[in-house]
Design an enzyme around this catalytic site. Structure first.
Site, PDB file in Angstrom:
ATOM      1  N   LYS A  51      -9.938  -3.453  -3.443  1.00 57.17           N
ATOM      2  CA  LYS A  51     -10.877  -2.321  -3.429  1.00 57.17           C
ATOM      3  C   LYS A  51     -10.194  -1.012  -3.781  1.00 57.17           C
ATOM      4  CE  LYS A  51     -13.175  -3.445   0.844  1.00 57.17           C
ATOM      5  NZ  LYS A  51     -12.049  -3.276   1.747  1.00 57.17           N
ATOM      6  N   LYS A 100       0.835  -1.207   0.000  1.00 53.02           N
ATOM      7  CA  LYS A 100       0.000   0.000   0.000  1.00 53.02           C
ATOM      8  C   LYS A 100       0.873   1.260   0.000  1.00 53.02           C
ATOM      9  CE  LYS A 100      -4.369  -1.779   1.280  1.00 53.02           C
ATOM     10  NZ  LYS A 100      -4.507  -2.629   0.107  1.00 53.02           N
ATOM     11  N   LYS A 126      -3.725  -9.331  -6.269  1.00 52.64           N
ATOM     12  CA  LYS A 126      -5.042  -9.676  -5.726  1.00 52.64           C
ATOM     13  C   LYS A 126      -6.108  -8.686  -6.206  1.00 52.64           C
ATOM     14  CE  LYS A 126      -5.574  -7.207  -1.388  1.00 52.64           C
ATOM     15  NZ  LYS A 126      -6.247  -7.226  -0.126  1.00 52.64           N
TER      16      LYS A 126
HETATM   17  N1  AQP Z   1      -8.617 -10.587  -3.311  1.00 49.51           N
HETATM   18  C1  AQP Z   1      -9.057 -11.121  -2.182  1.00 49.51           C
HETATM   19  N2  AQP Z   1      -9.247 -12.460  -2.103  1.00 49.51           N
HETATM   20  C2  AQP Z   1      -9.711 -13.026  -0.956  1.00 49.51           C
HETATM   21  N3  AQP Z   1     -10.008 -12.325   0.131  1.00 49.51           N
HETATM   22  C3  AQP Z   1      -9.839 -10.996   0.080  1.00 49.51           C
HETATM   23  N4  AQP Z   1     -10.057 -10.020   0.963  1.00 49.51           N
HETATM   24  C4  AQP Z   1      -9.728  -8.831   0.435  1.00 49.51           C
HETATM   25  N5  AQP Z   1      -9.307  -8.993  -0.815  1.00 49.51           N
HETATM   26  C5  AQP Z   1      -9.364 -10.326  -1.059  1.00 49.51           C
HETATM   27  C6  AQP Z   1     -10.589 -10.279   2.293  1.00 49.51           C
HETATM   28  O1  AQP Z   1     -11.675  -9.394   2.477  1.00 49.51           O
HETATM   29  C7  AQP Z   1     -11.668  -8.948   3.813  1.00 49.51           C
HETATM   30  C8  AQP Z   1     -11.594  -7.448   3.740  1.00 49.51           C
HETATM   31  O2  AQP Z   1     -10.527  -6.923   4.294  1.00 49.51           O
HETATM   32  P1  AQP Z   1     -10.360  -5.355   4.384  1.00 49.51           P
HETATM   33  O3  AQP Z   1     -11.567  -4.664   3.974  1.00 49.51           O
HETATM   34  O4  AQP Z   1      -9.846  -5.067   5.729  1.00 49.51           O
HETATM   35  O5  AQP Z   1      -9.323  -4.927   3.352  1.00 49.51           O
HETATM   36  P2  AQP Z   1      -8.234  -5.565   2.549  1.00 49.51           P
HETATM   37  O6  AQP Z   1      -7.753  -6.868   3.050  1.00 49.51           O
HETATM   38  O7  AQP Z   1      -7.195  -4.557   2.454  1.00 49.51           O
HETATM   39  O8  AQP Z   1      -9.033  -5.870   1.262  1.00 49.51           O
HETATM   40  P3  AQP Z   1      -9.289  -5.137  -0.101  1.00 49.51           P
HETATM   41  O9  AQP Z   1     -10.688  -5.361  -0.444  1.00 49.51           O
HETATM   42  O10 AQP Z   1      -8.330  -5.536  -1.099  1.00 49.51           O
HETATM   43  O11 AQP Z   1      -9.180  -3.659   0.162  1.00 49.51           O
HETATM   44  P4  AQP Z   1      -8.066  -2.674  -0.184  1.00 49.51           P
HETATM   45  O12 AQP Z   1      -7.571  -2.916  -1.542  1.00 49.51           O
HETATM   46  O13 AQP Z   1      -8.748  -1.414  -0.072  1.00 49.51           O
HETATM   47  O14 AQP Z   1      -7.026  -2.871   0.835  1.00 49.51           O
HETATM   48  C9  AQP Z   1     -10.518  -9.658   4.516  1.00 49.51           C
HETATM   49  O15 AQP Z   1     -10.978 -10.862   5.077  1.00 49.51           O
HETATM   50  C10 AQP Z   1      -9.592  -9.947   3.375  1.00 49.51           C
HETATM   51  O16 AQP Z   1      -8.734 -11.030   3.632  1.00 49.51           O
END
Ligand code: AQP
Length: 344
Positions: A213, A119, A210
Site C-alpha cells: 500500500k 520501511k 511484495k
Molecule cells: N502483498 C501481500 N500479500 C499477501 N498479504 C499481504 N498483506 C499485505 N500485503 C500483502 C496482508 O494484508 C494485511 C494488511 O496488513 P497491514 O495493513 O497491517 O499492512 P502491511 O502488512 O504493512 O500491508 P501493506 O498493504 O503492504 O501496507 P504497507 O505497504 O502500507 O505496509 C496483513 O494480513 C498482511 O499480511
C-alpha cells in the site's frame, strides 16, 4: 466456555490492494463461513497503526470507514453474533497494553524486524518514527488483549506473530502460565487457515517485492478500486522472465510464480493443483490471460457488492462491537495490570 478468538486487522493508511484481500481479508471470510458459531471473530481496523507510514491525516477517518465497507463487500457477515468489527483507537486498552508490553519487548528484537528495516529504507530522507519501530508491540497488544489464538495474516506478518508469542511466553514465565493466551505457531496458523504456505502477493512490476500500500507502484499494484479492464491490462503487462517455461519457482521465476499464486487464490483451488495444470507449458500469454480474466471477474463482482454496502447497518454493528470490546478489553487488561503490580 469462551469461544477461541480468531483475529485480524488491516491498517487504513490507504485503500486496499489485491495482496491485502488475498492475504488478510479472504482467509477471515473463509473462516467465518467454515466455523460460524464455533469461534469468535475479531476483524478490526488498527487505525493507530495507520500512520506508522505517511498518510493524509485529513482523509484518514473516511478511509477507515471505507476500509470497513470492504470487509463487508468481501463477504463478512455482520449478522453473525460471534463476529466483531472495531477500530483500535476506540478501545483504549490496546494502547494501554502496548505501553506495558513495551517493557517486555527488547530493543534488539524490534530492530531485527524485517518490516521495520524495509520501511525504514523506504523512509529515505524522512525521519524514522518511534511509532514505526514500535509497530510490532502494538500489534502484540492487539492480539494478546483478546487472548486471540488464531491470527490469519499474510506471510509478511509472520515475524510479528512470532514476536507476539515471544513476548507472551516471556511474561507468562515471569507472572504465571495463565496470564496470557499464546497464539499458536505459524505452521499451525497456516493449517487452521487452510493454507499450504504463507501468502505473499508480489508486485506485478517488481515481483521480487511484495505488493504494498505504501509504495508508489501503480503498474505493479492492483487496487480493489481499479477499473477491472485496467487491472486486467496490468496483469497482461506483468514482469515475467526469459526462461520461457512455466514453473513455480519464487527464486528464479517470481513473476510467473506470483501469477500462479494469484490464480489459485482467486479460483479457490489448491496451489499444487494450479501448478500441476500449468507447469511445463510455454505460453506466458495464456497464463496471463487466465489470471487477467479472473481478476476482472473478481473486481467487477467485488465493486458491485461494495456499492451496495449499507453504511447505517455497518455503523450500528461497529458501535455495538466497540461497546462490547471495551468491556472485554478492560477486564483482560485488569488481569495484566494486576500481574505487573499496577492494581491491587
Ligand atoms: N502483498 C501481500 N500479500 C499477501 N498479504 C499481504 N498483506 C499485505 N500485503 C500483502 C496482508 O494484508 C494485511 C494488511 O496488513 P497491514 O495493513 O497491517 O499492512 P502491511 O502488512 O504493512 O500491508 P501493506 O498493504 O503492504 O501496507 P504497507 O505497504 O502500507 O505496509 C496483513 O494480513 C498482511 O499480511
Amino acid at each position: 466456555m469462551a469461544k477461541p478468538v480468531v483475529l485480524t486487522g488491516l491498517r487504513a493508511n490507504s485503500e486496499f490492494h489485491l495482496g491485502n484481500y488475498l492475504g488478510g481479508i479472504l482467509p477471515m471470510i473463509q473462516l467465518q463461513k467454515k466455523f460460524a458459531g464455533d469461534y469468535q471473530l475479531n476483524m478490526f481496523v488498527p487505525d493507530l497503526h495507520s500512520f506508522t507510514t505517511p498518510v493524509e491525516h485529513s482523509k484518514l477517518y473516511l478511509q477507515i470507514i471505507d476500509n470497513l465497507k470492504v470487509y463487508v463487500a468481501a463477504g463478512l457477515d455482520l449478522d453473525n453474533e460471534d463476529t466483531f468489527i472495531y477500530r483500535q483507537s476506540y478501545v483504549a486498552g490496546h494502547s494501554e497494553l502496548a505501553v506495558i508490553l513495551n517493557n517486555f519487548a527488547y530493543f534488539g528484537e524490534l530492530q531485527r524486524m524485517t518490516q521495520f528495516k524495509e520501511k525504514s529504507d523506504q523512509a529515505k530522507d524522512t525521519n524514522i518514527t518511534a511509532g514505526l519501530f514500535d509497530y510490532p508491540v502494538l500489534m502484540a497488544a492487539d492480539i494478546l488483549l483478546y487472548g486471540a489464538k488464531w491470527i490469519p495474516v499474510g506471510e509478511d506478518q509472520r515475524q510479528h506473530i512470532e514476536l507476539t508469542r515471544d513476548i507472551a511466553l516471556r511474561m507468562n514465565n515471569k507472572f504465571g502460565e495463565d496470564l496470557l493466551h499464546v497464539p499458536v505457531e505459524w505452521e499451525e496458523q497456516l493449517k487452521f487457515a487452510g493454507r499450504e504456505s504463507g501468502v505473499r502477493i508480489r508486485s506485478l512490476k517488481t515481483p521480487e517485492k511484495k505488493m504494498s500500500k505504501s509504495v508508489d507502484d501503480p503498474a505493479g499494484t492492483i487496487l480493489l478500486s481499479d477499473n477491472p479492464e485496467d487491472a486486467a491490462k496490468k496483469v497482461m503487462s506483468a514482469t515475467t522472465d526469459s526462461i520461457g517455461v512455466i514453473r513455480y519457482d519464487m527464486k528464479n521465476q517470481a513473476g510467473i510464480s506470483n501469477l500462479l499464486q494469484i490464480l489459485a487464490l482467486l479460483i479457490d483451488a489448491p496451489l499444487a493443483e494450479v501448478i500441476a495444470n500449468w507447469e511445463g507449458k510455454t505460453s506466458y500469454g495464456d497464463l496471463k490471460t487466465a489470471v487477467a480474466s479472473e481478476v476482472k471477474v473478481f473486481l467487477t463482482d467485488f465493486q458491485r457488492k461494495l456499492a451496495n454496502v449499507e453504511e447505517p447497518e455497518l455503523m450500528r454493528k461497529l458501535e455495538a462491537s466497540e461497546y462490547l470490546m471495551r468491556d472485554v478489553a478492560t477486564q483482560n487488561l485488569y488481569k495484566i495490570q494486576q500481574a505487573v503490580g499496577l492494581r491491587p
